[in-house]
Design a protein around this motif. Structure first.
Motif, PDB file in Angstrom:
ATOM      1  N   SER A 210       8.904   5.051   5.139  1.00  0.00           N
ATOM      2  CA  SER A 210       8.212   5.345   4.166  1.00  0.00           C
ATOM      3  C   SER A 210       6.750   4.733   5.672  1.00  0.00           C
ATOM      4  N   PRO A 211       5.900   5.914   5.790  1.00  0.00           N
ATOM      5  CA  PRO A 211       5.012   5.653   6.727  1.00  0.00           C
ATOM      6  C   PRO A 211       3.763   5.265   6.061  1.00  0.00           C
ATOM      7  N   ARG A 212       2.859   4.603   7.059  1.00  0.00           N
ATOM      8  CA  ARG A 212       2.301   3.832   6.669  1.00  0.00           C
ATOM      9  C   ARG A 212       0.677   4.186   8.267  1.00  0.00           C
ATOM     10  N   VAL A 213      -0.151   3.818   7.711  1.00  0.00           N
ATOM     11  CA  VAL A 213      -1.144   4.075   8.055  1.00  0.00           C
ATOM     12  C   VAL A 213      -1.716   2.378   9.097  1.00  0.00           C
ATOM     13  N   SER A 214      -1.766   3.108  10.823  1.00  0.00           N
ATOM     14  CA  SER A 214      -1.922   1.900  10.934  1.00  0.00           C
ATOM     15  C   SER A 214      -2.703   0.591  10.962  1.00  0.00           C
ATOM     16  N   ARG A 215      -2.749  -0.755  11.017  1.00  0.00           N
ATOM     17  CA  ARG A 215      -3.494  -1.867  10.942  1.00  0.00           C
ATOM     18  C   ARG A 215      -3.374  -2.974  12.080  1.00  0.00           C
ATOM     19  N   TYR A 279       2.398  -1.062  -6.037  1.00  0.00           N
ATOM     20  CA  TYR A 279       1.597   0.331  -5.934  1.00  0.00           C
ATOM     21  C   TYR A 279       2.199   1.809  -5.282  1.00  0.00           C
ATOM     22  N   LEU A 280       2.898   3.187  -5.633  1.00  0.00           N
ATOM     23  CA  LEU A 280       2.825   3.866  -4.969  1.00  0.00           C
ATOM     24  C   LEU A 280       1.913   4.347  -4.735  1.00  0.00           C
ATOM     25  N   GLU A 281       2.158   5.219  -3.286  1.00  0.00           N
ATOM     26  CA  GLU A 281       0.988   6.152  -2.680  1.00  0.00           C
ATOM     27  C   GLU A 281       1.622   7.234  -2.778  1.00  0.00           C
ATOM     28  N   GLU A 282       0.227   8.289  -2.880  1.00  0.00           N
ATOM     29  CA  GLU A 282       0.595   9.705  -2.660  1.00  0.00           C
ATOM     30  C   GLU A 282       1.701  10.179  -1.876  1.00  0.00           C
ATOM     31  N   ASP A 283       1.368   9.253  -0.801  1.00  0.00           N
ATOM     32  CA  ASP A 283       2.828   9.943   0.313  1.00  0.00           C
ATOM     33  C   ASP A 283       3.822   9.353   0.200  1.00  0.00           C
ATOM     34  N   GLY A 284       4.227   8.166  -0.865  1.00  0.00           N
ATOM     35  CA  GLY A 284       5.527   7.494  -1.042  1.00  0.00           C
ATOM     36  C   GLY A 284       5.524   6.144  -0.472  1.00  0.00           C
ATOM     37  N   GLU A 285       4.554   5.844   0.350  1.00  0.00           N
ATOM     38  CA  GLU A 285       4.286   4.439   0.816  1.00  0.00           C
ATOM     39  C   GLU A 285       3.890   3.577  -0.707  1.00  0.00           C
ATOM     40  N   ILE A 286       4.481   2.421  -0.037  1.00  0.00           N
ATOM     41  CA  ILE A 286       4.523   1.151  -1.592  1.00  0.00           C
ATOM     42  C   ILE A 286       3.139   0.426  -0.636  1.00  0.00           C
ATOM     43  N   ILE A 287       2.693  -0.042  -1.749  1.00  0.00           N
ATOM     44  CA  ILE A 287       1.754  -1.156  -1.248  1.00  0.00           C
ATOM     45  C   ILE A 287       1.566  -2.307  -2.488  1.00  0.00           C
ATOM     46  N   SER A 288       1.601  -3.819  -2.088  1.00  0.00           N
ATOM     47  CA  SER A 288       1.056  -4.561  -2.736  1.00  0.00           C
ATOM     48  C   SER A 288       0.535  -5.739  -2.608  1.00  0.00           C
ATOM     49  N   GLY A 489      -1.017   3.842 -12.278  1.00  0.00           N
ATOM     50  CA  GLY A 489       0.204   4.033 -11.710  1.00  0.00           C
ATOM     51  C   GLY A 489       0.933   4.537 -12.724  1.00  0.00           C
ATOM     52  N   TYR A 490      -0.694   5.330 -13.449  1.00  0.00           N
ATOM     53  CA  TYR A 490       0.129   5.173 -15.424  1.00  0.00           C
ATOM     54  C   TYR A 490      -0.172   7.229 -14.607  1.00  0.00           C
ATOM     55  N   ASN A 491       0.826   7.896 -15.661  1.00  0.00           N
ATOM     56  CA  ASN A 491       1.052   9.648 -16.168  1.00  0.00           C
ATOM     57  C   ASN A 491      -0.210   9.945 -16.928  1.00  0.00           C
ATOM     58  N   LYS A 492      -0.717  11.003 -17.087  1.00  0.00           N
ATOM     59  CA  LYS A 492      -1.155  12.059 -18.554  1.00  0.00           C
ATOM     60  C   LYS A 492      -0.872  11.326 -19.702  1.00  0.00           C
ATOM     61  N   ALA A 493       0.891  10.493 -20.070  1.00  0.00           N
ATOM     62  CA  ALA A 493       0.957  10.114 -21.051  1.00  0.00           C
ATOM     63  C   ALA A 493       0.921   8.991 -21.255  1.00  0.00           C
ATOM     64  N   LEU A 494       0.282   7.907 -19.805  1.00  0.00           N
ATOM     65  CA  LEU A 494       0.184   7.038 -20.172  1.00  0.00           C
ATOM     66  C   LEU A 494       1.338   6.363 -20.031  1.00  0.00           C
ATOM     67  N   GLU A 495       1.991   6.645 -19.140  1.00  0.00           N
ATOM     68  CA  GLU A 495       3.495   5.851 -19.137  1.00  0.00           C
ATOM     69  C   GLU A 495       2.983   5.730 -17.661  1.00  0.00           C
ATOM     70  N   MET A 496       3.182   4.032 -17.166  1.00  0.00           N
ATOM     71  CA  MET A 496       3.741   3.787 -15.945  1.00  0.00           C
ATOM     72  C   MET A 496       4.551   3.589 -15.210  1.00  0.00           C
ATOM     73  N   THR A 497       4.215   4.794 -14.655  1.00  0.00           N
ATOM     74  CA  THR A 497       5.448   5.731 -13.537  1.00  0.00           C
ATOM     75  C   THR A 497       5.875   5.702 -12.043  1.00  0.00           C
ATOM     76  N   GLU A 498       4.399   4.897 -11.541  1.00  0.00           N
ATOM     77  CA  GLU A 498       4.547   4.855 -10.328  1.00  0.00           C
ATOM     78  C   GLU A 498       3.640   3.624  -9.416  1.00  0.00           C
ATOM     79  N   ALA A 499       3.966   2.157 -11.001  1.00  0.00           N
ATOM     80  CA  ALA A 499       4.172   1.231 -10.479  1.00  0.00           C
ATOM     81  C   ALA A 499       4.686   0.169 -10.718  1.00  0.00           C
ATOM     82  N   CYS A 500       5.067  -0.853 -10.195  1.00  0.00           N
ATOM     83  CA  CYS A 500       5.525  -1.942 -11.142  1.00  0.00           C
ATOM     84  C   CYS A 500       5.140  -3.749 -10.752  1.00  0.00           C
TER      85      CYS A 500
END
Length: 628
Positions: A210-215, A279-288, A489-500
């Motif tokens: 999982s890549p990340r943009v550098s800090r 939260y799942l980012e567009e590129d697959g990276e996870i932030i929290s 993290g919600y999809n167009k059916a209002l289901e939370m699929t890309e967040a925990c």
């Protein structure tokens, strides 16, 4: 653009029987290989090695141009902030995945907004005015250069259809030139990426961590050991010269065996709690969220983390409840830069992971972690888009019942302290996630005048009214509301699929603990180092046969198996990882076979693996091999 390897479901050894499935997989591998070939071609046009870092904002812009991008200063500033010191090759690949080159259709749509009469032309004077007064303003010379190159017929008008063709052709030519340079220079191919093997009989593809943009701190995983990253090329297992195999057999639901032991008197202990979210980012990276814990005096403590069980609607999936969670506890010493791993939550009771022990007085950092095995991009077919707003009989806009329920769930998640109100700090975490900006004290005062608040904190009704106001501002257009929902993290059916969402509980026997969310960001070098150290300290170590400088550490914690590669040699190594004999397994890499590049004197996580189906037995069988 490359397909994400994380869309692959498991490490099962069973091969797809349908030829179209096999063909799709080969197509995915081919696209991925092309993408990474373009990445390294552009990178090596400017830099000498894949292990060399981008060291300036100007260098970042130049490398992006070599990859066929035309980044604005705003785009460059997004990835090179005031805290950035360097960006590595993985970061560069991440940026390219996010900053996709515009298509001709997108360019034509942009010009079409200016050419309202749909003539196909834009007057030079009008173009000059727009480019020098709007958005990221250009200089007179820059605009004159564009007009000079794009004035195809000398008519004083821009034929923007031809301009779009020129733009795309120029972008493609940059990529082609970089690739040709890489192909011609065999020294670059061999020195930086080992023996160049674009394809293999097995169709093996390299996956990236999982890549990340550098800090500022992202490149300090092991200050004395160097950086680690994955090579951007397919690898052949036939060139392996040393290997080591690890096999672990796990029974069904064996992840429930390690119990979190709570003292009988824990109800009498003082407690602190905070919520947060992955939260799942567009590129697959996870932030929290990341937290500071303050203990005023030495005490025995119990620390636990688990997914937050928000409202469950019949017929809606609760995907996040199966996501694995963990918490790493680090002690702050003289500075925030110098954090020492204390422990992590390895004891388990159902979905809860916890740790019990004694902590001295002081400041601790709590870093939440999830492997990415379960929280990953999954393509789901949605039959229809949920309705967010409607107009009542009086013509006034209102929120639908389903959207209101979703907003209540969101409120429950972002109300970190659980007091039923949103403070400015809590609301700003929400704003940073959804818009990238903060709400200042002055804007908060305006909210106070227009929306329901108690003790300078926003109520649930105030939060509802704020979203209704946003819908009214767009005259019922839900576009902005969907931007907010998708970012959460919600999809167009209002289901939370890309967040925990999760909740952290802290019990202390002798003092009142205090916990506060500090950041909402991707996993730092501190977390990566803590994960590696925990595996090295508690896992089984195996020295690779025929290469004593390569050590594979494997650690089994509940329902998770993690492997770490340590390279003690003075040279970078490429390790081939093969999971084809594993059964009922799910890897965060998303691939059965991949390769990783480990820098000299460093260590890195090879992979995290979990059972695909916890109710069935699973077999972890992994072979790490050193490539010639």
């Amino acid at each position: 653009m490359a397909s994400s390897p994380e869309n692959n479901a498991s490490l099962s050894i069973e091969k797809v029987a349908h030829p179209e499935g096999s063909q799709a997989k080969k197509s995915q591998h081919a696209e991925e290989a092309i993408f990474y070939k373009n990445c390294r071609a552009a990178y090596l046009t400017v830099l000498k090695s894949s292990l060399e870092n981008i060291k300036s904002k100007e260098q970042l812009g130049l490398v992006l141009q070599q990859a066929g991008r035309n980044p604005s200063q705003k785009t460059v500033n997004k990835y090179w902030t005031s805290e950035t010191t360097t960006l590595n090759f993985d970061d560069f690949c991440t940026i390219l995945k996010k900053e996709k080159p515009p298509t001709k259709t997108e360019l034509l749509e942009a010009f079409g907004k200016i050419d309202t009469d749909n003539t196909g032309y834009i007057l030079h004077d009008e173009l000059y005015k727009i480019l020098t007064t709007r958005g990221e303003k250009m200089t007179q010379d820059e605009v004159s250069t564009i007009i000079k190159q794009a004035d195809f017929n000398g008519s004083g008008k821009l034929d923007y259809n031809k301009f779009c063709d020129l733009y795309i052709a120029t972008s493609e030519q940059c990529c082609k030139t970089a690739r040709e340079k890489l192909e011609v220079d065999s020294r670059l191919r061999q020195q930086q990426f080992g023996s160049q093997t674009e394809t293999s009989s097995e169709g093996i593809t390299v996956s990236k961590p999982s890549p990340r943009v550098s800090r500022k701190t992202d490149h300090k995983l092991a200050p004395t050991k160097g950086d680690s990253r994955t090579p951007s090329r397919p690898s052949s297992a036939q060139s392996c010269k040393a290997s080591i195999s690890t096999t672990i057999s796990m029974g069904a639901s064996s992840n429930r065996n390690t119990k979190l032991i709570e003292p009988d008197t824990i109800k009498e202990w003082q407690c602190a709690q905070s919520k947060g979210c992955f939260y799942l980012e567009e590129d697959g990276e996870i932030i929290s969220h990341k937290y500071k814990l303050h203990l005023p005096q030495r005490s025995t403590v119990c620390i636990a983390i688990k997914p937050l069980n928000v409202r469950q609607v019949e017929g809606k999936s609760c995907h996040w409840l199966s996501v694995d969670t963990a918490l790493y506890i680090l002690k702050e010493n003289e500075t925030q830069e110098n954090l020492q791993l204390v422990s992590f939550t390895e004891q388990q009771n159902r979905e809860m992971f916890g740790w019990k022990g004694e902590l001295g007085s002081g400041i601790y950092w709590l870093l939440p972690f999830t492997t990415g095995c379960r929280l990953k991009k999954v393509k789901t077919q949605i039959t229809g888009e949920a309705k967010l707003v409607y107009r009542g009989e009086d013509g006034e806009l209102a929120l639908t019942k389903e959207f209101r329920a979703t907003l209540l769930d969101i409120f429950e998640t972002i109300d970190l302290d659980g007091n039923g109100l949103l403070s400015l700090e809590e609301y700003n975490f929400f704003e940073l996630r959804t818009s990238g900006e903060k709400c200042d004290e002055e804007a908060w005062a305006v909210c106070k005048e227009n929306f329901d608040m108690k003790k300078n904190e926003l109520t649930r009704q105030g939060f509802m009214d704020l979203n209704l106001m946003e819908a009214n501002d767009r005259e019922g257009d839900p576009s902005d509301l969907w931007v907010t929902l998708l970012s959460l993290g919600y999809n167009k059916a209002l289901e939370m699929t890309e967040a925990c969402p999760f909740v952290i509980d802290i019990y202390a026997e002798k003092c009142k603990p205090r916990i506060k969310a500090i950041y909402l960001e991707a996993g730092s070098w501190q977390l990566n180092r803590a994960i590696c150290k925990s595996v090295v300290n508690k896992g089984e170590a195996k020295v690779m046969d025929g290469c004593e400088n390569i050590i594979i550490y494997t650690y089994k914690a509940g329902r998770r198996i993690t492997s770490v590669i340590e390279n003690k040699s003075e040279n970078k190594v490429i390790i081939h990882v093969n999971n084809e004999q594993s059964k009922n397994c799910l890897s965060n890499r998303g691939l059965t076979v991949f390769a990783v590049e480990v820098a000299p004197k460093s260590m890195m996580v090879s992979q995290h693996v979990m059972p695909l189906n916890e109710q069935e037995e699973w077999l972890y069988n992994c072979v790490h091999s050193l490539l010639c």
